[in-house]
Each structure stands twice: as C-alpha cells, then as structure tokens.
Design a protein around this motif. Structure first.
Motif, PDB file in Angstrom:
ATOM      1  N   PHE A 139      31.087  30.413  39.145  1.00 46.88           N
ATOM      2  CA  PHE A 139      32.454  30.359  38.620  1.00 46.88           C
ATOM      3  C   PHE A 139      32.473  29.645  37.266  1.00 46.88           C
ATOM      4  O   PHE A 139      32.779  28.455  37.156  1.00 46.88           O
ATOM      5  CB  PHE A 139      33.379  29.676  39.622  1.00 46.88           C
ATOM      6  CG  PHE A 139      33.791  30.562  40.757  1.00 46.88           C
ATOM      7  CD1 PHE A 139      34.991  31.259  40.738  1.00 46.88           C
ATOM      8  CD2 PHE A 139      32.951  30.727  41.854  1.00 46.88           C
ATOM      9  CE1 PHE A 139      35.346  32.095  41.786  1.00 46.88           C
ATOM     10  CE2 PHE A 139      33.305  31.561  42.907  1.00 46.88           C
ATOM     11  CZ  PHE A 139      34.501  32.240  42.877  1.00 46.88           C
ATOM     12  N   ALA A 140      32.156  30.398  36.215  1.00 44.60           N
ATOM     13  CA  ALA A 140      32.162  29.897  34.840  1.00 44.60           C
ATOM     14  C   ALA A 140      32.221  31.092  33.907  1.00 44.60           C
ATOM     15  O   ALA A 140      31.952  32.229  34.310  1.00 44.60           O
ATOM     16  CB  ALA A 140      30.926  29.045  34.555  1.00 44.60           C
ATOM     17  N   ASN A 141      32.595  30.859  32.648  1.00 53.84           N
ATOM     18  CA  ASN A 141      32.625  31.956  31.678  1.00 53.84           C
ATOM     19  C   ASN A 141      31.228  32.477  31.366  1.00 53.84           C
ATOM     20  O   ASN A 141      31.010  33.683  31.276  1.00 53.84           O
ATOM     21  CB  ASN A 141      33.303  31.509  30.383  1.00 53.84           C
ATOM     22  CG  ASN A 141      34.769  31.207  30.558  1.00 53.84           C
ATOM     23  OD1 ASN A 141      35.215  30.090  30.292  1.00 53.84           O
ATOM     24  ND2 ASN A 141      35.540  32.174  31.007  1.00 53.84           N
ATOM     25  N   VAL A 142      30.300  31.566  31.163  1.00 47.08           N
ATOM     26  CA  VAL A 142      28.919  31.935  30.885  1.00 47.08           C
ATOM     27  C   VAL A 142      28.033  31.294  31.944  1.00 47.08           C
ATOM     28  O   VAL A 142      27.990  30.069  32.070  1.00 47.08           O
ATOM     29  CB  VAL A 142      28.472  31.486  29.484  1.00 47.08           C
ATOM     30  CG1 VAL A 142      27.016  31.885  29.227  1.00 47.08           C
ATOM     31  CG2 VAL A 142      29.369  32.099  28.412  1.00 47.08           C
ATOM     32  N   VAL A 143      27.356  32.123  32.722  1.00 50.57           N
ATOM     33  CA  VAL A 143      26.463  31.643  33.778  1.00 50.57           C
ATOM     34  C   VAL A 143      25.024  31.867  33.321  1.00 50.57           C
ATOM     35  O   VAL A 143      24.623  33.004  33.046  1.00 50.57           O
ATOM     36  CB  VAL A 143      26.719  32.364  35.111  1.00 50.57           C
ATOM     37  CG1 VAL A 143      25.718  31.900  36.165  1.00 50.57           C
ATOM     38  CG2 VAL A 143      28.141  32.119  35.581  1.00 50.57           C
ATOM     39  N   ILE A 144      24.270  30.790  33.222  1.00 50.55           N
ATOM     40  CA  ILE A 144      22.875  30.872  32.836  1.00 50.55           C
ATOM     41  C   ILE A 144      22.033  30.903  34.105  1.00 50.55           C
ATOM     42  O   ILE A 144      21.993  29.934  34.855  1.00 50.55           O
ATOM     43  CB  ILE A 144      22.473  29.677  31.951  1.00 50.55           C
ATOM     44  CG1 ILE A 144      23.341  29.638  30.692  1.00 50.55           C
ATOM     45  CG2 ILE A 144      20.996  29.744  31.583  1.00 50.55           C
ATOM     46  CD1 ILE A 144      23.160  28.373  29.873  1.00 50.55           C
TER      47      ILE A 144
ATOM     48  N   SER B 235      38.519  37.839  48.633  1.00 51.24           N
ATOM     49  CA  SER B 235      37.963  38.010  47.295  1.00 51.24           C
ATOM     50  C   SER B 235      38.540  36.975  46.344  1.00 51.24           C
ATOM     51  O   SER B 235      39.743  36.681  46.379  1.00 51.24           O
ATOM     52  CB  SER B 235      38.258  39.422  46.763  1.00 51.24           C
ATOM     53  OG  SER B 235      37.614  40.399  47.557  1.00 51.24           O
ATOM     54  N   TRP B 236      37.674  36.466  45.483  1.00 54.47           N
ATOM     55  CA  TRP B 236      38.062  35.425  44.532  1.00 54.47           C
ATOM     56  C   TRP B 236      37.666  35.888  43.134  1.00 54.47           C
ATOM     57  O   TRP B 236      36.495  36.160  42.877  1.00 54.47           O
ATOM     58  CB  TRP B 236      37.369  34.092  44.874  1.00 54.47           C
ATOM     59  CG  TRP B 236      37.569  33.678  46.294  1.00 54.47           C
ATOM     60  CD1 TRP B 236      36.834  34.042  47.377  1.00 54.47           C
ATOM     61  CD2 TRP B 236      38.608  32.820  46.790  1.00 54.47           C
ATOM     62  NE1 TRP B 236      37.319  33.467  48.517  1.00 54.47           N
ATOM     63  CE2 TRP B 236      38.418  32.713  48.194  1.00 54.47           C
ATOM     64  CE3 TRP B 236      39.661  32.145  46.199  1.00 54.47           C
ATOM     65  CZ2 TRP B 236      39.247  31.954  48.989  1.00 54.47           C
ATOM     66  CZ3 TRP B 236      40.493  31.378  46.993  1.00 54.47           C
ATOM     67  CH2 TRP B 236      40.292  31.289  48.371  1.00 54.47           C
ATOM     68  N   PRO B 237      38.640  35.979  42.204  1.00 56.68           N
ATOM     69  CA  PRO B 237      38.319  36.450  40.852  1.00 56.68           C
ATOM     70  C   PRO B 237      37.516  35.414  40.075  1.00 56.68           C
ATOM     71  O   PRO B 237      37.737  34.206  40.207  1.00 56.68           O
ATOM     72  CB  PRO B 237      39.693  36.679  40.216  1.00 56.68           C
ATOM     73  CG  PRO B 237      40.610  35.746  40.961  1.00 56.68           C
ATOM     74  CD  PRO B 237      40.077  35.692  42.374  1.00 56.68           C
ATOM     75  N   LEU B 238      36.596  35.904  39.256  1.00 59.01           N
ATOM     76  CA  LEU B 238      35.813  35.041  38.388  1.00 59.01           C
ATOM     77  C   LEU B 238      36.534  34.869  37.059  1.00 59.01           C
ATOM     78  O   LEU B 238      37.409  35.668  36.703  1.00 59.01           O
ATOM     79  CB  LEU B 238      34.422  35.650  38.163  1.00 59.01           C
ATOM     80  CG  LEU B 238      33.539  35.712  39.409  1.00 59.01           C
ATOM     81  CD1 LEU B 238      32.307  36.572  39.156  1.00 59.01           C
ATOM     82  CD2 LEU B 238      33.126  34.317  39.843  1.00 59.01           C
ATOM     83  N   PRO B 239      36.202  33.833  36.299  1.00 57.54           N
ATOM     84  CA  PRO B 239      36.866  33.624  35.002  1.00 57.54           C
ATOM     85  C   PRO B 239      36.666  34.814  34.071  1.00 57.54           C
ATOM     86  O   PRO B 239      35.692  35.557  34.186  1.00 57.54           O
ATOM     87  CB  PRO B 239      36.178  32.366  34.455  1.00 57.54           C
ATOM     88  CG  PRO B 239      35.600  31.678  35.650  1.00 57.54           C
ATOM     89  CD  PRO B 239      35.226  32.771  36.609  1.00 57.54           C
TER      90      PRO B 239
END
Length: 327
Positions: A110-115, A145-149
């Motif tokens: 759950f983040a904009n950019v996942v490394i 269901s859970w939306p991601l950023p």
C-alpha cells in the motif's frame, strides 16, 4: 522540490523541462546511465510496472529508490526472501479482541511506489500475491477488496536466473511488467565519479523530490493523450504479431504487450517534448517491452546464448524485418 514546474496547461517545452529535471536528479545517484533512467521514467509515466534485471551490485535498488524519491508520493520497500509470506505483501485480517471483529491490516504494497527488491528470491506463491495488485490496482483478502493508492507502480529488481537461490518468474508475472531493463556495468569515468561522491555520503539522502504533489499523475495523464496515427498502430501490431509466428518462439507476446508497447511509446514521445508517436519510439522500446514475455522453444535456445539474450535478438530481428510506416 522545484517550484518552477507547473503541471496545468503546460506546453511541450515545459513537459520536457520537467522530465529532464527528474532525469538529472536521478543521475546524481546513478552515474552514466541517462538512457536507462529515461526508459524507466517512460514506464512510470505510461502507468506500467518496471522489472530491473542484472547482476548484484550495479545499482538496481538504488535506481528504484532514486526514481521513487524524485517523483514524490509514498514509498514502500519489500525485501523478497524465501520465507516472505503473501500476507506480508498484501496485508491480512487480524482479530481485534477489544472490538470483537476482524480488521484489515494493510501490507507493504500500500504505497504509490513499491520497491520489490530481488523479487525472484521469494517463492512463486509469494510472487503471485502481486498479480492482482499490478493488474487491477487492488488487494482482495477474505472476500473484501481494498483499493491501492493512485498512482501505483511496482519497481522490482531481480538477479539473473542462473544465480543461486533464485526462482524463475512465472509467465503471468512477467507479463504484468511493462518493461524489463538492465543496468549494465558503468564505464570507467562513471565508476570513478561514484568512488569519489558515494564515499563521502549516500547520494540518495541528498536527493530531493523535483515534481510537485500530483506531478507524476498529471504527466501520466498527458502521456495518455499523445497522438498515435493508424499507421503507427499497425506497426505496433505487426511487430507484436511477429513474435507469435517466429519459428523460435513457443509463446509470443500477448495483446497486453501491444497495449503496453503503445503506452510506453506515448510516454517516450512526451519525454522528448512531442505530442505524437514516431516509429522510432516503438523501435527503441520493443526489446524492453517484448523480450521478457517470450517463451522460446527449447530447440531455439543456444546454451551459450541464454534465453534473455536470445529473446532480445529475436525481437530485434522482428523489428528489422517489419516495414516502417511512411506516415
């Protein structure tokens, strides 16, 4: 943060200035790899996910962290290991005794950019936890269901499959990545500069965000509006179609690959300050977007060449044999 970049009603020159500032910022961390940085930025603006494959120690994770830092948004890092569980990635429902009910605890995704660092060191089961995330931008746990950023980007690194302790990414997982790029070793001058600058302080600590809040999403929206002529569309379809009929290929690129190649070409045109796509944009991206999706026939892979090299060679052959549209 650069205050001079405004993201509304910008012209081609302003867009190019914005992307050049991102490239310049990341270049302070990754020396001598401007073309690699541009390719990675194009994938981000196209709304895709990026796979960076190379040997250890050439800056894969540093590139991912620098791109995330320069373009703003929230950042999460997942170290993929053999004992990593799918719930560590997506999250899990945990029983709250005081409330008497289960509550969802979001995972690292759950983040904009996942490394995703060394993604192919985790088991295939854990790798598969990213499939829904990357395709639909959501996580489903226990039927909910859970939306991601938004935006949501996965920048994953992996070591070559012949390294110890690695698993081969499944075809479905590879197909979710818009492009696969390699870092390569730096030249002597770039490595010398790295020795001088990185020895004093970690350059990632000095890297500032150069796009204002929402800047990446705004540029991505403009990339979607870049014009593509019917002739260039046909050119894309013929190149992708060529991977499905090649004698050395058992499984060619999917329709998703056609769409993602076109989206990446639009983003490349935007980075270059154009509002239309050229065949050259498609040519430049074809290997990065298509090669990792191909499944070759066993008889077509020379042991001395390897599948990755063979796939890239095949895509280059197809591009060279496809007539370039005149308009």
């Amino acid at each position: 943060m650069t205050d001079g970049i405004t993201l509304d009603s910008r012209g081609a020159e302003a867009v190019r200035d914005a992307t050049e500032q991102v490239v310049a910022a990341v270049s302070t961390v990754i020396d001598g790899k401007d073309q690699v940085i541009r390719s990675a930025l194009a994938v981000m603006l196209a709304g895709g996910h990026l796979l960076i494959e190379d040997v250890p120690g050439v800056g894969k994770t540093m590139l991912a962290k620098a791109l995330a830092r320069a373009t703003g948004g929230t950042i999460s890092r997942i170290q993929f290991t053999p004992d990593l569980l799918p719930s560590d990635v997506t999250g899990a429902s945990v029983f709250d005794q005081s409330a008497g009910r289960f509550e969802f605890k979001p995972g690292a995704v759950f983040a904009n950019v996942v490394i995703g660092d060394e993604i192919n060191r985790a088991s295939p089961k854990t790798q598969a936890a990213l499939l829904e995330c990357m395709e639909e931008g959501q996580v489903t746990v226990d039927g909910a269901s859970w939306p991601l950023p938004d935006p949501f980007l996965v920048v994953a690194t992996q070591n070559p499959v012949d390294m110890e302790g690695t698993y081969v990414l499944p075809e479905a997982q590879r197909d979710r990545f818009m492009a696969r790029i390699s870092m390569g070793y730096p030249d002597e001058d770039a490595e010398r500069e790295m020795l001088r600058s990185h020895g004093r302080v970690d350059p990632i600590d000095r890297l500032e965000t150069v796009l204002p809040a929402g800047g990446l999403a705004s540029l991505a929206a403009q990339a979607r509006d870049v014009y593509v002529s019917p002739a260039v569309e046909t050119y894309v379809l013929r190149i992708v179609g060529g991977t499905r009929s090649h004698s050395e290929v058992r499984l060619g690129a999917s329709p998703r690959a056609s769409l993602q190649l076109l989206r990446a070409a639009k983003a490349t045109a935007l980075i270059d300050g154009r509002d239309f796509v050229l065949p050259d944009d498609v040519d430049a991206l074809a290997v990065d977007v298509l090669a990792h999706r191909l499944v070759l026939r066993r008889s077509g892979v020379d042991v001395r060449e390897g599948q990755a090299v063979a796939s890239a060679r095949i895509v280059r052959q197809i591009v060279a044999a496809t007539p370039v549209p005149l308009q």
